[in-house]
Design a protein around this motif. Structure first.
Motif, PDB file in Angstrom:
ATOM      1  N   GLY A 122      -7.623  -5.068   1.675  1.00  0.00           N
ATOM      2  CA  GLY A 122      -6.879  -5.678   0.579  1.00  0.00           C
ATOM      3  C   GLY A 122      -5.427  -5.256   0.490  1.00  0.00           C
ATOM      4  N   ALA A 123      -4.974  -4.422   1.425  1.00  0.00           N
ATOM      5  CA  ALA A 123      -3.603  -3.916   1.405  1.00  0.00           C
ATOM      6  C   ALA A 123      -2.873  -4.359   2.665  1.00  0.00           C
ATOM      7  N   TYR A 124      -1.612  -4.733   2.498  1.00  0.00           N
ATOM      8  CA  TYR A 124      -0.834  -5.298   3.595  1.00  0.00           C
ATOM      9  C   TYR A 124       0.492  -4.559   3.725  1.00  0.00           C
ATOM     10  N   PRO A 125       0.673  -3.797   4.813  1.00  0.00           N
ATOM     11  CA  PRO A 125       1.917  -3.026   4.958  1.00  0.00           C
ATOM     12  C   PRO A 125       3.106  -3.864   5.420  1.00  0.00           C
ATOM     13  N   ILE A 185       3.603  -1.076   0.846  1.00  0.00           N
ATOM     14  CA  ILE A 185       2.261  -1.628   0.939  1.00  0.00           C
ATOM     15  C   ILE A 185       2.033  -2.569  -0.230  1.00  0.00           C
ATOM     16  N   CYS A 186       1.809  -3.833   0.083  1.00  0.00           N
ATOM     17  CA  CYS A 186       1.454  -4.825  -0.929  1.00  0.00           C
ATOM     18  C   CYS A 186      -0.067  -4.776  -1.071  1.00  0.00           C
ATOM     19  N   ASP A 187      -0.508  -4.196  -2.151  1.00  0.00           N
ATOM     20  CA  ASP A 187      -1.932  -3.928  -2.352  1.00  0.00           C
ATOM     21  C   ASP A 187      -2.480  -4.906  -3.389  1.00  0.00           C
ATOM     22  N   LEU A 188      -3.112  -5.954  -2.924  1.00  0.00           N
ATOM     23  CA  LEU A 188      -3.585  -7.000  -3.821  1.00  0.00           C
ATOM     24  C   LEU A 188      -4.793  -6.561  -4.637  1.00  0.00           C
ATOM     25  N   VAL A 189      -5.386  -5.428  -4.287  1.00  0.00           N
ATOM     26  CA  VAL A 189      -6.460  -4.845  -5.096  1.00  0.00           C
ATOM     27  C   VAL A 189      -5.864  -4.078  -6.275  1.00  0.00           C
ATOM     28  N   GLY A 190      -4.702  -3.450  -6.041  1.00  0.00           N
ATOM     29  CA  GLY A 190      -4.039  -2.614  -7.036  1.00  0.00           C
ATOM     30  C   GLY A 190      -3.674  -1.288  -6.422  1.00  0.00           C
ATOM     31  N   SER A 191      -2.377  -0.970  -6.403  1.00  0.00           N
ATOM     32  CA  SER A 191      -1.911   0.218  -5.678  1.00  0.00           C
ATOM     33  C   SER A 191      -2.483   1.517  -6.232  1.00  0.00           C
ATOM     34  N   SER A 192      -2.590   1.637  -7.549  1.00  0.00           N
ATOM     35  CA  SER A 192      -3.047   2.903  -8.129  1.00  0.00           C
ATOM     36  C   SER A 192      -4.529   3.165  -7.878  1.00  0.00           C
ATOM     37  N   TYR A 211      -3.143   4.081  -2.996  1.00  0.00           N
ATOM     38  CA  TYR A 211      -2.584   5.388  -3.354  1.00  0.00           C
ATOM     39  C   TYR A 211      -3.512   6.529  -2.943  1.00  0.00           C
ATOM     40  N   GLY A 212      -4.790   6.324  -3.067  1.00  0.00           N
ATOM     41  CA  GLY A 212      -5.749   7.373  -2.722  1.00  0.00           C
ATOM     42  C   GLY A 212      -5.710   7.797  -1.270  1.00  0.00           C
ATOM     43  N   TYR A 213      -5.233   6.923  -0.401  1.00  0.00           N
ATOM     44  CA  TYR A 213      -5.158   7.241   1.029  1.00  0.00           C
ATOM     45  C   TYR A 213      -3.961   8.145   1.356  1.00  0.00           C
ATOM     46  N   PHE A 214      -2.995   8.220   0.447  1.00  0.00           N
ATOM     47  CA  PHE A 214      -1.755   8.933   0.751  1.00  0.00           C
ATOM     48  C   PHE A 214      -1.383  10.010  -0.266  1.00  0.00           C
ATOM     49  N   LYS A 215      -2.134  10.143  -1.341  1.00  0.00           N
ATOM     50  CA  LYS A 215      -1.717  11.067  -2.397  1.00  0.00           C
ATOM     51  C   LYS A 215      -1.679  12.512  -1.928  1.00  0.00           C
ATOM     52  N   LYS A 232       2.425  -2.689  -9.898  1.00  0.00           N
ATOM     53  CA  LYS A 232       0.957  -2.800  -9.962  1.00  0.00           C
ATOM     54  C   LYS A 232       0.339  -3.057  -8.599  1.00  0.00           C
ATOM     55  N   ILE A 233       1.049  -3.768  -7.736  1.00  0.00           N
ATOM     56  CA  ILE A 233       0.498  -4.047  -6.406  1.00  0.00           C
ATOM     57  C   ILE A 233       1.353  -3.440  -5.295  1.00  0.00           C
ATOM     58  N   TRP A 234       2.190  -2.463  -5.646  1.00  0.00           N
ATOM     59  CA  TRP A 234       3.111  -1.913  -4.644  1.00  0.00           C
ATOM     60  C   TRP A 234       2.989  -0.399  -4.540  1.00  0.00           C
ATOM     61  N   LEU A 235       2.906   0.078  -3.304  1.00  0.00           N
ATOM     62  CA  LEU A 235       2.979   1.502  -2.994  1.00  0.00           C
ATOM     63  C   LEU A 235       4.043   1.675  -1.916  1.00  0.00           C
ATOM     64  N   ASP A 236       4.962   2.611  -2.122  1.00  0.00           N
ATOM     65  CA  ASP A 236       6.044   2.840  -1.167  1.00  0.00           C
ATOM     66  C   ASP A 236       5.936   4.234  -0.561  1.00  0.00           C
ATOM     67  N   LEU A 237       6.059   4.294   0.753  1.00  0.00           N
ATOM     68  CA  LEU A 237       6.038   5.550   1.494  1.00  0.00           C
ATOM     69  C   LEU A 237       7.382   5.720   2.182  1.00  0.00           C
TER      70      LEU A 237
END
Length: 267
Positions: free
Chosen positions: A103-106, A153-160, A164-168, A181-186
């Protein structure tokens, strides 16, 4: 609150300066002209791509200090004030993980352009909202001819709740930012809007006491501490409201421009 000393205004874009339809207020450009006439510098600070920001502010592109990619890339009048790229090996490692998240697209954010591997229509519509120059490639892990500023990462499931759990557990060595809400930045550990703002302040000889900032989400947190006049818009994340000294109306109530109008009309 004495705003007469302000020499630099820095604002986040989405959720802050733009309304919920991603539109600028009709009052923005006249207000910007007043800022310019008073010698007050203006900076757009965003997770967006530089080229996207330059197009968004095309009528005043020569007068805007662009803090793009969440502080990884700062440009003013084609002068690069900061390039905070990630090491290639780290970039590939993070991409390999991101590509395996359901559900996430980098998006691999380079200086030259952004790169995507997936063509999910909902994903691509989000890409085109924030990235003016992008290329669909067969394999993100094979892209090498660029400097990489960020992985979004455009996370259509929800970034939080999902990506996020894969990189915290990497937060000690990287910037891991839930930027929507649907974005995580690394990005590089030193890449954030606060450090980028410090670079701008040093370049123009402006202190934190003479700086005004506006923000709404967690990727704005660091720059709240770099300005005396720190504003959270009413729709901001609770942590931003806690960090900011002052409050502005929501993005849909034209909060940023209204506050700027108050400042330029002090006379």
């Amino acid at each position: 609150m004495n705003l007469s000393t302000v020499r630099l205004v820095v604002t986040d874009i989405d959720g802050t300066l733009l309304d919920s339809r991603h539109k600028l207020s009709n009052d923005f450009y006249p207000t910007f002209s007043q800022l310019k006439s008073k010698g007050i510098l203006f900076s757009a600070a965003s997770g967006r791509q530089l080229f996207n920001l330059q197009k968004r502010f095309e009528p005043i592109v020569e007068d805007v200090i662009f803090i793009s990619e969440n502080g990884s890339y700062v440009v003013y009048r084609n002068e690069e004030l900061l390039v905070q790229a990630m090491p290639a090996a780290v970039t590939r490692e993070l991409l390999a993980t991101a590509l395996g998240i359901a559900g996430a697209y980098p998006i691999l954010c380079g200086k030259k352009k952004a790169y995507v591997q997936h063509t999910n229509p909902e994903f691509i519509s989000n890409v085109e909202l924030y990235y003016e120059k992008y290329e669909v490639v067969p394999d993100l892990l094979q892209v090498t001819d660029d400097e990489f500023l960020k992985i979004a990462i455009c996370d259509l499931v929800g970034s939080s709740v999902n990506s996020y759990g894969y990189f915290k557990d990497r937060e000690d060595e990287l910037q891991v930012k839930i930027s929507g809400k649907i974005w995580l930045d690394l990005s590089h550990k030193l890449a954030n809007k606060g450090r980028a703002l410090e670079v701008v302040q040093q370049r123009f000889g402006i202190s934190a006491e003479d700086t005004m900032v506006f923000g709404d989400y967690l990727n704005d947190l660091e720059m709240m501490s770099k300005a005396h006049f720190s504003f959270a818009v009413e729709n901001a994340h609770p942590d931003i409201k806690k960090a900011a000294r002052y409050r502005a109306k929501s993005n849909d109530e034209n909060g940023v421009v209204e506050m700027l109008q108050q400042m330029v009309n002090l006379d």
